[in-house]
Design an enzyme around this catalytic site. Structure first.
Site, PDB file in Angstrom:
ATOM      1  N   ARG B  42       0.813  -1.205   0.000  1.00  0.00           N
ATOM      2  CA  ARG B  42       0.000   0.000   0.000  1.00  0.00           C
ATOM      3  C   ARG B  42       0.851   1.262   0.000  1.00  0.00           C
ATOM      4  NH1 ARG B  42      -5.201  -0.403   3.719  1.00  0.00           N
ATOM      5  NH2 ARG B  42      -5.956  -2.461   3.142  1.00  0.00           N
ATOM      6  N   ASP B 151     -14.324  11.488  10.022  1.00  0.00           N
ATOM      7  CA  ASP B 151     -13.291  10.530   9.647  1.00  0.00           C
ATOM      8  C   ASP B 151     -11.949  11.245   9.639  1.00  0.00           C
ATOM      9  OD1 ASP B 151     -13.558   7.556   8.175  1.00  0.00           O
ATOM     10  OD2 ASP B 151     -11.650   8.576   7.832  1.00  0.00           O
TER      11      ASP B 151
HETATM   12  C1  LIG Z   1     -13.523   0.250   7.702  1.00  0.00           C
HETATM   13  S1  LIG Z   1     -14.060   1.904   7.758  1.00  0.00           S
HETATM   14  C2  LIG Z   1     -15.587   1.729   8.578  1.00  0.00           C
HETATM   15  C3  LIG Z   1     -16.665   2.569   7.996  1.00  0.00           C
HETATM   16  C4  LIG Z   1     -18.037   2.441   8.643  1.00  0.00           C
HETATM   17  N1  LIG Z   1     -18.014   2.832  10.035  1.00  0.00           N
HETATM   18  C5  LIG Z   1     -18.572   1.021   8.498  1.00  0.00           C
HETATM   19  O1  LIG Z   1     -18.588   0.278   9.482  1.00  0.00           O
HETATM   20  O2  LIG Z   1     -18.948   0.648   7.406  1.00  0.00           O
HETATM   21  C6  LIG Z   1     -12.963   2.588   8.992  1.00  0.00           C
HETATM   22  C7  LIG Z   1     -12.802   4.094   8.903  1.00  0.00           C
HETATM   23  O3  LIG Z   1     -12.194   4.568  10.120  1.00  0.00           O
HETATM   24  C8  LIG Z   1     -11.364   5.657   9.811  1.00  0.00           C
HETATM   25  N2  LIG Z   1     -10.374   5.871  10.882  1.00  0.00           N
HETATM   26  C9  LIG Z   1      -9.315   5.097  11.186  1.00  0.00           C
HETATM   27  N3  LIG Z   1      -8.597   5.627  12.186  1.00  0.00           N
HETATM   28  C10 LIG Z   1      -9.216   6.781  12.541  1.00  0.00           C
HETATM   29  C11 LIG Z   1      -8.937   7.778  13.517  1.00  0.00           C
HETATM   30  N4  LIG Z   1      -7.871   7.708  14.322  1.00  0.00           N
HETATM   31  N5  LIG Z   1      -9.787   8.818  13.597  1.00  0.00           N
HETATM   32  C12 LIG Z   1     -10.855   8.891  12.777  1.00  0.00           C
HETATM   33  N6  LIG Z   1     -11.172   7.986  11.849  1.00  0.00           N
HETATM   34  C13 LIG Z   1     -10.351   6.931  11.711  1.00  0.00           C
HETATM   35  C14 LIG Z   1     -10.744   5.240   8.483  1.00  0.00           C
HETATM   36  O4  LIG Z   1     -10.274   6.380   7.766  1.00  0.00           O
HETATM   37  C15 LIG Z   1     -11.889   4.515   7.779  1.00  0.00           C
HETATM   38  O5  LIG Z   1     -12.556   5.371   6.897  1.00  0.00           O
END
Ligand SMILES: C[S@@+](CC[C@H](N)C(=O)[O-])C[C@H]1O[C@@H](n2cnc3c(N)ncnc32)[C@H](O)[C@@H]1O
Lengths: 657, 295
Positions: B42, B151
């Site tokens: 990645r 996010d």
């Molecule tokens: C797998 S997605 C989940 C999306 C949605 N909540 C769902 O369950 O379908 C995880 C998201 O968490 C965000 N994320 C990861 N670490 C984070 C942080 N420290 N603060 C805010 N968002 C974060 C990522 O950018 C990503 O878009």
């Protein structure tokens, strides 16, 4: 039982203060709770106690409580979580009079997974009780001691009259990646109870005869056997170097081709199999080259650990499969999309422009980047206007510039001319930078004009482009730009100076080394090294001991290029609080063998693991046998696995391995 | 530009550790040991983009370059999984619709105000799903409703605001919901845009859940959804985020995690509530509530 009462007991254990008196007793009581949730939270608690090793004996005692199945299992879980601290207690249990308890000990040791238990388990293979021996043989697969002692103890069991024992030994040898020779495995394939395990073992057998045998299993009517064979194929494919992959695939194809159901079965394995089965199914799909498998193969990319295998299989399926996939791309979940996109970019041909153009109007992150990269590799003039139009896109501009550069490899003149015309109309930072890389002197007037633009991003890009073209007058342009009010422009000017180097560069860089902007100073340090500005040496030396780790690191590298290091300076750098500087001192010190070896010995006790590892590597390179005792002492106290490896290698080089 | 058959730079175990620790310190995301290969893949495009030769140089870039903040964001961007879709984990959503929404309607009847927070909302599907559920329930018309989606990644937020989605986002949505709440994008080859009245309830913002004080920007909410986000965090980071959620939830407010996530060993600040079809967490009311959670 009331849910609330259960919740209260659960919360009480969760909030238990591990240092409090009676904590151990409370947890032991929790192991006997009627609710499995409470038992589990209790089992998790022991590792948090102030002196967890004191819990081992009472936990082992719980294992002996007949009739308390729940508590015994919870105690076993707790012991596993205690890790190596539980080893002495479990060793004792292996010698218990009751075979049940000995079996329990073996099971727990297997889950605990510490290689230090291997010798005890090898001894326990002589246990008089068959059940215990079976558990012990299984456990040996879990503790991960990949050594001759373990293999030597397990192999004879393969001819035991007891099927269970044969099975456990075979599984463990496979888990450890220590398969018996082909001559031993082959007959086991005939044993119905052992067949699937024997196929899995074939994955690790390196003899040439393994593959044809394995291929037979791929066509088996039994799903369990097929999956085992696929798993083995995956393991073989991982092992084989890319150059020999073709031979492997040819023989697999031979075995699969006649089978009318093969594609359906592979599809099923790709969709529902375990990770290792799916890996094998990908290898099989790559061998079979059936384009109908394109979509299931692509979907397997959802599991990112398989992405490399997915990409390889898609490549084997050929360009048509990939073009077809372009239209499915946006329907794939993002990880799978990335794996497909990677191949799409690789196989991009003029024929794919249509599909790729469609992707440019997608809004999902990542898809447009893929399209841009594919266009850059398409070798097609049709891609040119699409890419030019993207140069001013804030997200895609830089990528479009690189793609144009790629495109110009085969189409230099048309790309250059079109780019110059487009930038005349609407200059963009990415476009100007690209001109610097692919343009000719015809672009100079435009670049000079852009260096006076009101937009600092254009000024900076133009400067870098002029320097990149190696054009006359670049130095003069850069000189004046050092007075620019925008730091980004001054940074670009410094970089340009470093590239063209000039009679006056030294004085200018000395000035830039005192710039108010950290980025300009950093660029000046690098430029000084690049253009051999000896006059900057005193300023650079002062930076080495300075607070800013980035500047100190860059200054060391520059001084190395200028051949202006000294042992005293290296010593100062080795005391820097930033680990990167310390490591750079060890690397840059190569010409001062004796001094740097002394430094490195001192650093074997550094607080940071990466510095200790770097010190070990330095000693391996520069030190004589005299460093042996220091390395051995360091190895004896080193907790970090990576550093231990570096130390062991260093000792090996000194002939002490 | 590197030809595709040129070997990509390899990530040594040491580079992996350094990069992993850097990312972890920045945003709490813990790249698992067995994901080195994934990290290598990645981040390789980032090396290419910056013209760097190897991962060590990339690490130094992230530490020292003037553009390091932006690049760290790009790295996190590349490393995080943004995988999401509408109506993900339908069982939990059913519990939300059937049991929590009626309760919230009663509880907030006086203020007629409702706040949801989709923390880690990715490209917005989760936040819009909530708004659609609220609309579909018919209980909150005329109420003051806000669904906040946040996010860490700016790029996903841009997509969330555009509110245009392709087939991969639609894979679990019931057809009637799709019909009711989406309009086709003109010239968008089958892409659909979330309807205006749903969008009016949803707003987005960038927020690193682990940055101290960042959550000040979010008001008190009735429900937090943080699904499939904390799975990438280590326990310390999870605890920190859970404290934030606890502060942001009104007493009696709910916390919905992904179905593979739980608060075991993490926080005693929430109580587990057994609904008919699912388990959820709740910030306890200051005075012990009469209901034990089980209807
Ligand atoms: C797998 S997605 C989940 C999306 C949605 N909540 C769902 O369950 O379908 C995880 C998201 O968490 C965000 N994320 C990861 N670490 C984070 C942080 N420290 N603060 C805010 N968002 C974060 C990522 O950018 C990503 O878009």
């Amino acid at each position: 039982m009331s849910a609330q009462a259960e919740e209260l007991r659960y919360q009480a254990l969760q909030q238990l203060d591990p240092a409090a008196r009676g904590a151990l007793e409370a947890l032991l009581a929790g192991l006997h709770d009627e609710s499995w949730r409470v038992r589990r939270i209790a089992a998790e608690g022991f590792a948090r106690l102030a002196a967890p090793e004191r819990a081992v004996a009472p936990l082992v005692a719980v294992l002996g409580e007949r009739g308390e199945t729940g508590a015994r299992n919870a105690a076993a879980e707790a012991l596993v979580r205690l890790g190596e601290r539980a080893l002495p207690g479990l060793r004792g249990l292996l010698a218990h009079a009751d075979p049940d308890q000995r079996k329990f000990a073996a099971d727990i040791l297997g889950q605990l997974g510490s290689a230090r238990a291997a010798p005890d388990l090898v001894r326990a293979l002589a246990d008089p009780d068959l059940n215990v021996r079976v558990s012990v043989a299984e456990a040996l697969g879990g503790v991960g001691a990949r050594d001759e002692a373990t293999a030597g103890a397990l192999r004879p069991l393969l001819s035991s009259p007891e099927a269970l024992l044969r099975l456990a030994a075979l599984e463990s040898l496979t888990r450890l990646g220590l398969p018996p020779p082909l001559g031993v495995v082959a007959p086991l394939l005939e044993d119905g109870r052992l067949r699937a395990s024997a196929y899995r073992a074939l994955g690790f057998v390196e003899e040439p005869g393994a593959l044809p045998l394995l291929a037979r299993g791929l066509a088996s009517a039994s799903r369990a056997v097929r999956e085992a064979a696929l798993e083995a194929l995956g393991a073989q494919a991982r092992r084989v170097p890319p150059a020999q992959r073709g031979a492997l695939e040819a023989s697999v194809r031979g075995a699969l081709e006649g089978d009318p159901q093969v594609s359906a079965r592979l599809t099923e394995a790709l969709e529902t199999g375990e990770l290792s089965v799916r890996a094998g199914a990908l290898a099989a799909a790559a061998a079979l080259k059936d384009p109908a498998l394109a979509l299931p193969v692509a979907r397997a990319g959802l599991e990112e650990r398989l992405a490399g295998e997915v990409a390889h299989a898609l490549r084997q399926l050929g360009p048509e499969a990939c073009d077809a996939l372009a239209s499915h791309l946006v329907a794939l979940p993002p990880p799978a999309r990335a794996a497909v996109g990677e191949v799409l970019v690789e196989v991009a041909s003029p024929a794919c422009i249509g599909a790729v153009r469609g992707l440019l109007s997608e809004t999902e992150p990542g898809v447009r980047e893929l399209a841009v990269r594919a266009l850059g590799r398409s070798r097609s003039l049709e891609a040119l206007p699409l890419l030019l139009a993207l140069l001013s896109d804030p997200d895609l501009g830089a990528g479009a510039g690189r793609a144009l550069q790629g495109l110009s490899a085969g189409l230099q003149v048309p790309v250059r001319e079109a780019l110059e015309r487009a930038q005349e109309r609407e200059p963009s930072p990415a476009g100007l930078r690209t001109l610097g890389r692919v343009g000719g002197s015809g672009a100079l007037p435009l670049l000079r004009r852009s260096a006076r633009s009101a937009d600092p991003a254009l000024r900076a890009a133009a400067l870098e482009a002029v320097a990149e073209l190696g054009a006359d007058g670049a130095a003069e342009l850069a000189r004046y730009a050092l007075a620019d009010e925008a730091a980004a422009v001054r940074r670009a000017a410094v970089r340009a100076l470093g590239r063209v180097g000039s009679a006056q560069a030294e004085a200018l860089l000395q000035r830039a080394l005192r710039d108010e902007d950290g980025g300009v100073r950093m660029a000046a340090v690098e430029a000084a090294g690049e253009c051999g500005a000896q006059g900057c040496v005193p300023l650079l030396q002062a930076l080495v001991a300075g607070e800013d780790g980035g500047l100190a690191w860059a200054a060391l590298a520059a001084l190395g290029r200028l051949r202006a290091l000294s042992p005293a300076l290296l010593g100062a750098a080795a005391r820097h609080p930033d680990a990167e500087v310390v490591k750079a001192a060890l690397e840059a010190g190569a010409p001062y063998t004796a001094e740097v070896a002394v430094l490195a010995q001192g650093l074997l006790g550094h607080a940071r693991w990466d510095v200790r590892a770097a010190a070990a590597r330095t000693l391996a390179q520069h030190a004589g046998a005299a460093a042996g005792p220091a390395l051995e002492a360091a190895l004896a106290r080193e907790p970090d696995a990576l550093v231990r490896e570096a130390l062991t290698q260093a000792l090996g080089r000194l002939g002490r391995g | 530009m590197a030809a595709f058959d040129e070997p990509r730079p390899q990530m040594s175990p040491e580079d992996f550790r350094l990069l992993r620790d850097l990312v972890h310190a920045h945003c709490g995301i813990l790249v698992r040991e067995d994901m080195q290969f994934v990290m290598e893949r990645r981040l390789a495009p980032r090396l290419e983009a910056l013209g760097l030769e190897d991962f060590r140089a990339y690490y130094r870039f992230l530490r020292y370059a003037p553009e390091r903040r932006a690049e760290l964001e790009a790295a996190v961007e590349a490393l995080t999984t943004h995988e999401t879709y509408f109506y993900r984990e339908p069982q939990q959503l059913r519990a939300l619709s059937d049991e929590l929404l009626p309760q919230l309607q009663r509880k907030n009847a006086r203020t007629r105000r409702l706040r949801f927070w989709s923390a880690g909302c990715s490209t917005g599907e989760e936040a819009y799903t909530v708004a659609m559920l609220l609309k579909a329930s018919g209980r909150f018309e005329g109420w003051d409703v806000e669904v906040y989606g946040t996010d860490i990644s700016r790029r996903v937020l841009e997509a969330a605001r555009r509110a245009e989605y392709g087939p991969s986002s639609m894979r679990a949505i019931p057809p009637e919901v799709q019909q009711r709440f989406f309009v086709p994008v003109s010239g968008g080859a089958g892409r659909l845009r979330v309807r205006e009245d749903v969008r009016a309830w949803v707003s987005f913002g960038q927020l690193n859940l682990l940055e101290p004080g960042a959550a000040q920007l979010v008001p008190q909410v009735d429900v937090v959804l943080c699904r499939n986000v904390m799975i990438y965090f280590d326990p310390a980071a999870r605890r920190q985020v859970l404290r934030v959620f606890h502060d942001k939830l009104v007493p009696g407010g709910y916390l919905l995690l992904g179905h593979s996530e739980n608060l075991l060993n993490l926080s005693a600040d929430f109580e587990l509530v057994h609904l008919r079809t699912d388990l959820v967490y709740r910030r306890p009311e200051p005075i012990a509530p009469a209901t034990g959670g089980r209807p």
